[in-house]
Scaffold this motif. Structure first.
Motif, mmCIF file in Angstrom:
data_model
loop_
_atom_site.group_PDB
_atom_site.id
_atom_site.type_symbol
_atom_site.label_atom_id
_atom_site.label_comp_id
_atom_site.label_asym_id
_atom_site.label_seq_id
_atom_site.Cartn_x
_atom_site.Cartn_y
_atom_site.Cartn_z
ATOM 1 N N UNK A 93 0.827 -1.205 0.000
ATOM 2 C CA UNK A 93 0.000 0.000 0.000
ATOM 3 C C UNK A 93 0.862 1.256 0.000
ATOM 4 N N UNK A 94 1.973 1.214 0.735
ATOM 5 C CA UNK A 94 2.846 2.383 0.824
ATOM 6 C C UNK A 94 3.546 2.647 -0.506
ATOM 7 N N UNK A 95 3.882 1.589 -1.231
ATOM 8 C CA UNK A 95 4.524 1.770 -2.532
ATOM 9 C C UNK A 95 3.537 2.251 -3.587
ATOM 10 N N UNK A 96 2.340 1.645 -3.620
ATOM 11 C CA UNK A 96 1.365 1.979 -4.656
ATOM 12 C C UNK A 96 0.704 3.329 -4.423
ATOM 13 N N UNK A 97 0.180 3.529 -3.220
ATOM 14 C CA UNK A 97 -0.604 4.727 -2.957
ATOM 15 C C UNK A 97 -0.416 5.162 -1.504
ATOM 16 N N UNK A 98 0.631 5.934 -1.203
ATOM 17 C CA UNK A 98 0.836 6.354 0.190
ATOM 18 C C UNK A 98 -0.254 7.294 0.698
ATOM 19 N N UNK A 99 -0.911 8.016 -0.216
ATOM 20 C CA UNK A 99 -1.978 8.929 0.201
ATOM 21 C C UNK A 99 -3.128 8.168 0.860
ATOM 22 N N UNK A 100 -3.466 7.023 0.293
ATOM 23 C CA UNK A 100 -4.552 6.215 0.834
ATOM 24 C C UNK A 100 -4.196 5.672 2.216
ATOM 25 N N UNK A 101 -2.941 5.312 2.410
ATOM 26 C CA UNK A 101 -2.500 4.795 3.704
ATOM 27 C C UNK A 101 -2.582 5.868 4.783
ATOM 28 N N UNK A 102 -2.221 7.093 4.450
ATOM 29 C CA UNK A 102 -2.320 8.199 5.408
ATOM 30 C C UNK A 102 -3.771 8.471 5.779
ATOM 31 N N UNK A 104 -6.283 6.375 5.626
ATOM 32 C CA UNK A 104 -6.806 5.235 6.367
ATOM 33 C C UNK A 104 -6.357 5.273 7.828
ATOM 34 N N UNK A 105 -5.094 5.611 8.048
ATOM 35 C CA UNK A 105 -4.574 5.668 9.418
ATOM 36 C C UNK A 105 -5.170 6.840 10.194
ATOM 37 N N UNK A 106 -5.358 7.963 9.526
ATOM 38 C CA UNK A 106 -5.932 9.131 10.196
ATOM 39 C C UNK A 106 -7.399 8.901 10.518
ATOM 40 N N UNK A 107 -8.106 8.223 9.626
ATOM 41 C CA UNK A 107 -9.525 7.941 9.856
ATOM 42 C C UNK A 107 -9.728 7.111 11.118
ATOM 43 N N UNK A 108 -8.771 6.243 11.423
ATOM 44 C CA UNK A 108 -8.872 5.431 12.629
ATOM 45 C C UNK A 108 -8.715 6.220 13.912
ATOM 46 N N UNK A 109 -8.131 7.417 13.829
ATOM 47 C CA UNK A 109 -7.922 8.235 15.022
ATOM 48 C C UNK A 109 -8.965 9.333 15.188
ATOM 49 N N UNK A 110 -9.874 9.455 14.245
ATOM 50 C CA UNK A 110 -10.924 10.469 14.322
ATOM 51 C C UNK A 110 -12.236 9.826 14.766
#
Length: 139
Positions: A93-102, A104-110
């Motif tokens: 995921x980090x290689x293909x689309x790092x924007x999506x990973x960011x 996804x991780x931020x959504x878990x903290x909101x």
């Protein structure tokens, strides 16, 4: 007798904050971004009002990960059909689309409400150093 001032949605001034992810730990960036999006760094924080700022993350592909998270951590997706669970490695995921990973991780903290979805819309992530929001950013 003094009363606590509650923030109203029409009184909030929003700023644009740029976070450079170069050589920073991924989780530390995300926690910092989540507090800014939520508005907890402001004195006018009210839990039921979106009082956070806009956040622009640049150089998202240059972040570091602590431990062996890139190899061992997996993300799961499910469409709702039987047997449709898919596993994605964090490194892929980090290689293909790092924007999506960011996101996804931020959504878990909101918060998991409509307010949290509105907060997540204020997050802009870019893999490189160029971004189209230079006009909004002061200084």
């Amino acid at each position: 007798m003094k009363f606590t001032q509650m923030a109203h949605a029409n009184e909030i001034k929003r700023d644009w904050i740029v976070v450079d992810a170069t050589d920073k730990v991924f989780g530390r960036i995300i926690t910092e971004v989540a507090t800014i999006l939520r508005g907890k760094n402001k004195p006018c924080f009210t839990p039921n009002v979106d009082c956070g700022d806009f956040v622009v993350i640049i150089n998202a592909s240059k972040a570091k990960f602590s431990g062996k998270k890139l190899e061992s951590k997996n993300y799961f997706t499910h469409s709702g059909y039987f047997g449709s669970t898919k596993t994605h490695k964090m490194s892929e995921m980090f290689e293909k689309n790092p924007e999506k990973l960011y996101k996804l991780a931020t959504r878990g903290m909101l918060p998991k409400t409509t307010l949290g979805k509105e907060m997540l819309k204020k997050l802009k992530v870019y893999a490189g150093s160029e971004h189209p929001h230079t006009a909004q950013i002061k200084g």
